[in-house]
Write a protein that holds these residues in place. Structure first.
Motif, PDB file in Angstrom:
ATOM      1  N   HIS A  20       0.842  -1.196   0.000  1.00  0.00           N
ATOM      2  CA  HIS A  20       0.000   0.000   0.000  1.00  0.00           C
ATOM      3  C   HIS A  20       0.876   1.245   0.000  1.00  0.00           C
ATOM      4  O   HIS A  20       1.774   1.388   0.822  1.00  0.00           O
ATOM      5  CB  HIS A  20      -0.920  -0.006   1.221  1.00  0.00           C
ATOM      6  N   LEU A  21       0.567   2.135  -0.943  1.00  0.00           N
ATOM      7  CA  LEU A  21       1.272   3.402  -1.087  1.00  0.00           C
ATOM      8  C   LEU A  21       0.291   4.560  -0.909  1.00  0.00           C
ATOM      9  O   LEU A  21      -0.916   4.396  -1.127  1.00  0.00           O
ATOM     10  CB  LEU A  21       1.911   3.495  -2.475  1.00  0.00           C
ATOM     11  N   ALA A  22       0.798   5.721  -0.568  1.00  0.00           N
ATOM     12  CA  ALA A  22      -0.064   6.900  -0.469  1.00  0.00           C
ATOM     13  C   ALA A  22      -0.661   7.243  -1.828  1.00  0.00           C
ATOM     14  O   ALA A  22      -1.804   7.697  -1.927  1.00  0.00           O
ATOM     15  CB  ALA A  22       0.724   8.076   0.079  1.00  0.00           C
ATOM     16  N   ALA A  23       0.100   6.995  -2.895  1.00  0.00           N
ATOM     17  CA  ALA A  23      -0.370   7.228  -4.264  1.00  0.00           C
ATOM     18  C   ALA A  23       0.429   6.331  -5.186  1.00  0.00           C
ATOM     19  O   ALA A  23       1.586   5.983  -4.885  1.00  0.00           O
ATOM     20  CB  ALA A  23      -0.196   8.695  -4.658  1.00  0.00           C
ATOM     21  N   LEU A  24      -0.177   5.928  -6.291  1.00  0.00           N
ATOM     22  CA  LEU A  24       0.559   5.126  -7.262  1.00  0.00           C
ATOM     23  C   LEU A  24       1.708   5.970  -7.840  1.00  0.00           C
ATOM     24  O   LEU A  24       1.534   7.162  -8.106  1.00  0.00           O
ATOM     25  CB  LEU A  24      -0.362   4.655  -8.383  1.00  0.00           C
ATOM     26  N   PRO A  25       2.873   5.375  -8.030  1.00  0.00           N
ATOM     27  CA  PRO A  25       4.032   6.156  -8.489  1.00  0.00           C
ATOM     28  C   PRO A  25       3.902   6.604  -9.938  1.00  0.00           C
ATOM     29  O   PRO A  25       3.303   5.915 -10.769  1.00  0.00           O
ATOM     30  CB  PRO A  25       5.198   5.176  -8.321  1.00  0.00           C
ATOM     31  N   ASP A  26       4.449   7.757 -10.222  1.00  0.00           N
ATOM     32  CA  ASP A  26       4.568   8.196 -11.613  1.00  0.00           C
ATOM     33  C   ASP A  26       5.585   7.304 -12.318  1.00  0.00           C
ATOM     34  O   ASP A  26       6.490   6.739 -11.685  1.00  0.00           O
ATOM     35  CB  ASP A  26       5.030   9.650 -11.667  1.00  0.00           C
ATOM     36  N   PRO A  27       5.468   7.186 -13.648  1.00  0.00           N
ATOM     37  CA  PRO A  27       6.380   6.293 -14.389  1.00  0.00           C
ATOM     38  C   PRO A  27       7.755   6.916 -14.589  1.00  0.00           C
ATOM     39  O   PRO A  27       8.220   7.116 -15.722  1.00  0.00           O
ATOM     40  CB  PRO A  27       5.647   6.075 -15.711  1.00  0.00           C
ATOM     41  N   VAL A  28       8.411   7.236 -13.482  1.00  0.00           N
ATOM     42  CA  VAL A  28       9.764   7.786 -13.535  1.00  0.00           C
ATOM     43  C   VAL A  28      10.574   7.111 -12.434  1.00  0.00           C
ATOM     44  O   VAL A  28      10.020   6.628 -11.447  1.00  0.00           O
ATOM     45  CB  VAL A  28       9.759   9.320 -13.312  1.00  0.00           C
ATOM     46  N   PRO A  29      11.899   7.047 -12.582  1.00  0.00           N
ATOM     47  CA  PRO A  29      12.711   6.439 -11.524  1.00  0.00           C
ATOM     48  C   PRO A  29      12.535   7.180 -10.199  1.00  0.00           C
ATOM     49  O   PRO A  29      12.336   8.401 -10.170  1.00  0.00           O
ATOM     50  CB  PRO A  29      14.141   6.585 -12.057  1.00  0.00           C
ATOM     51  N   GLY A  30      12.609   6.455  -9.103  1.00  0.00           N
ATOM     52  CA  GLY A  30      12.470   7.097  -7.805  1.00  0.00           C
ATOM     53  C   GLY A  30      12.388   6.089  -6.692  1.00  0.00           C
ATOM     54  O   GLY A  30      12.347   4.878  -6.919  1.00  0.00           O
ATOM     55  N   THR A  31      12.350   6.562  -5.481  1.00  0.00           N
ATOM     56  CA  THR A  31      12.234   5.728  -4.288  1.00  0.00           C
ATOM     57  C   THR A  31      10.880   5.994  -3.640  1.00  0.00           C
ATOM     58  O   THR A  31      10.454   7.149  -3.517  1.00  0.00           O
ATOM     59  CB  THR A  31      13.354   6.063  -3.290  1.00  0.00           C
ATOM     60  N   HIS A  32      10.217   4.919  -3.223  1.00  0.00           N
ATOM     61  CA  HIS A  32       8.896   5.041  -2.623  1.00  0.00           C
ATOM     62  C   HIS A  32       8.872   4.249  -1.320  1.00  0.00           C
ATOM     63  O   HIS A  32       9.533   3.202  -1.204  1.00  0.00           O
ATOM     64  CB  HIS A  32       7.824   4.520  -3.586  1.00  0.00           C
ATOM     65  N   PHE A  33       8.099   4.717  -0.370  1.00  0.00           N
ATOM     66  CA  PHE A  33       7.999   4.067   0.933  1.00  0.00           C
ATOM     67  C   PHE A  33       6.576   3.560   1.132  1.00  0.00           C
ATOM     68  O   PHE A  33       5.606   4.319   1.029  1.00  0.00           O
ATOM     69  CB  PHE A  33       8.386   5.044   2.050  1.00  0.00           C
ATOM     70  N   ALA A  34       6.480   2.264   1.410  1.00  0.00           N
ATOM     71  CA  ALA A  34       5.163   1.660   1.614  1.00  0.00           C
ATOM     72  C   ALA A  34       4.570   2.106   2.941  1.00  0.00           C
ATOM     73  O   ALA A  34       5.285   2.256   3.940  1.00  0.00           O
ATOM     74  CB  ALA A  34       5.278   0.140   1.593  1.00  0.00           C
ATOM     75  N   GLU A  35       3.250   2.324   2.935  1.00  0.00           N
ATOM     76  CA  GLU A  35       2.550   2.595   4.180  1.00  0.00           C
ATOM     77  C   GLU A  35       2.359   1.315   4.980  1.00  0.00           C
ATOM     78  O   GLU A  35       2.398   1.308   6.200  1.00  0.00           O
ATOM     79  CB  GLU A  35       1.197   3.240   3.881  1.00  0.00           C
ATOM     80  N   ARG A  36       2.168   0.194   4.265  1.00  0.00           N
ATOM     81  CA  ARG A  36       2.080  -1.122   4.889  1.00  0.00           C
ATOM     82  C   ARG A  36       2.209  -2.164   3.780  1.00  0.00           C
ATOM     83  O   ARG A  36       1.966  -1.857   2.603  1.00  0.00           O
ATOM     84  CB  ARG A  36       0.764  -1.302   5.656  1.00  0.00           C
ATOM     85  N   SER A  37       2.565  -3.388   4.156  1.00  0.00           N
ATOM     86  CA  SER A  37       2.699  -4.463   3.168  1.00  0.00           C
ATOM     87  C   SER A  37       2.554  -5.799   3.869  1.00  0.00           C
ATOM     88  O   SER A  37       2.803  -5.918   5.070  1.00  0.00           O
ATOM     89  CB  SER A  37       4.050  -4.381   2.439  1.00  0.00           C
TER      90      SER A  37
END
Length: 288
Positions: A20-37
């Motif tokens: 679960h993410l706060a928002a789906l990522p844009d199609p660009v490289p980057g780092t994302h942090f899950a809210e829960r998994s």
């Protein structure tokens, strides 16, 4: 008095990683942090089988599983929930696996990290073996499942199929669209009402789900019935349509009219939505 239908479910089961993410990522490289998994059972047939079993149906699931540890965990988790599992080994030896990126709004991106094919396909001999003591058969979308609608019709066993986001033209969905009872989403079919009325004119029943906007159904008589979705605090949206399908099926089997069956489907969807697994609190992936 309610009775327990003997339901044969044919289709996929998998191991899923839910992120679960706060928002789906844009199609660009980057780092994302899950809210829960978390890890859980996945796929449409596993979801239907779990919810049907929870509602008291006697369920046999015909599926494709890996001979790996993941396959053993999927089988064990299903059997712990009361589902009888009959599995073809996958050609690769690996189990089906998905990674689902989710938001709290129910948006989803599903990434299939492995989609297996059976080492040996199902045959009409398998149909003869498994259909003779089934009250009805649920045939789900997968290449391996496609012949089962015709086999069940030849055996005189009622068929139920979930077309998901069918657009009315997809060749892949076509074999499944001949089932006696159909469920589909209105999301990709603007003329869903006209489509359902054509199917109902053949003496069949169609349920159309609209997410948070509820559901509709039409049967051979041609009269439409609508029902509202039920309020729920959503934990995870994966599998809500399969839970709805199971709730509707069991209610219909036990004599409910279309409106009562839609309400039963909505109530079962709430169970799924309010927990982390395909059947609410049931369906976690057992450790190996």
């Amino acid at each position: 008095m309610t009775t327990a239908p003997r339901v044969l479910v044919v289709g996929p089961a998998s191991a899923n990683e839910i992120i679960h993410l706060a928002a789906l990522p844009d199609p660009v490289p980057g780092t994302h942090f899950a809210e829960r998994s978390w890890s859980t059972l996945g796929s449409t047939s596993a979801g239907k089988a779990l919810n049907l079993a929870a509602l008291g149906a006697r369920v046999t699931l015909l599926t494709v599983l890996g001979t790996d540890d993941v396959g053993a965990r999927v089988r064990g988790s299903l059997e712990a929930a009361g589902v009888r599992v009959v599995a073809r080994p996958s050609r690769s030896g690996r189990c089906e696996r998905h990674v689902n990126l989710m938001t709290d709004a129910g948006e989803r991106v599903s990434i299939y990290t492995h989609l297996p094919s059976p080492a040996e396909p199902w045959t009409s001999r398998d149909a003869d073996e498994h259909l003779f003591d089934a009250d009805l058969v649920v045939v789900d979308l997968s290449e391996a499942s496609a012949p089962w609608v015709a086999w069940a019709r030849d055996a005189g066993v009622p068929t139920w199929s979930d077309l998901h986001d069918y657009d009315g033209t997809s060749a892949f969905h076509e074999p499944f669209s001949h089932a006696d009872h159909l469920q589909l989403s209105s999301e990709r079919m603007p003329d869903w009402r006209a489509y359902a009325e054509r199917v109902a004119a053949d003496g069949r029943t169609v349920v159309v789900t609209h997410g948070a906007d509820g559901s509709s159904a039409v049967g051979p008589g041609g009269a439409w019935v609508d029902a509202e979705a039920q309020d729920v605090e959503v934990v995870d949206a994966n599998g809500a349509g399969d839970a709805f399908f199971a709730g509707f099926l069991v209610a219909r089997w036990n004599g409910s009219d279309l409106r009562g069956s839609l309400d039963a489907g909505a109530a079962r969807a709430v169970v799924c939505l309010s927990g982390p697994h395909l059947a609410g609190e049931v369906g976690g992936l057992h450790e190996g």
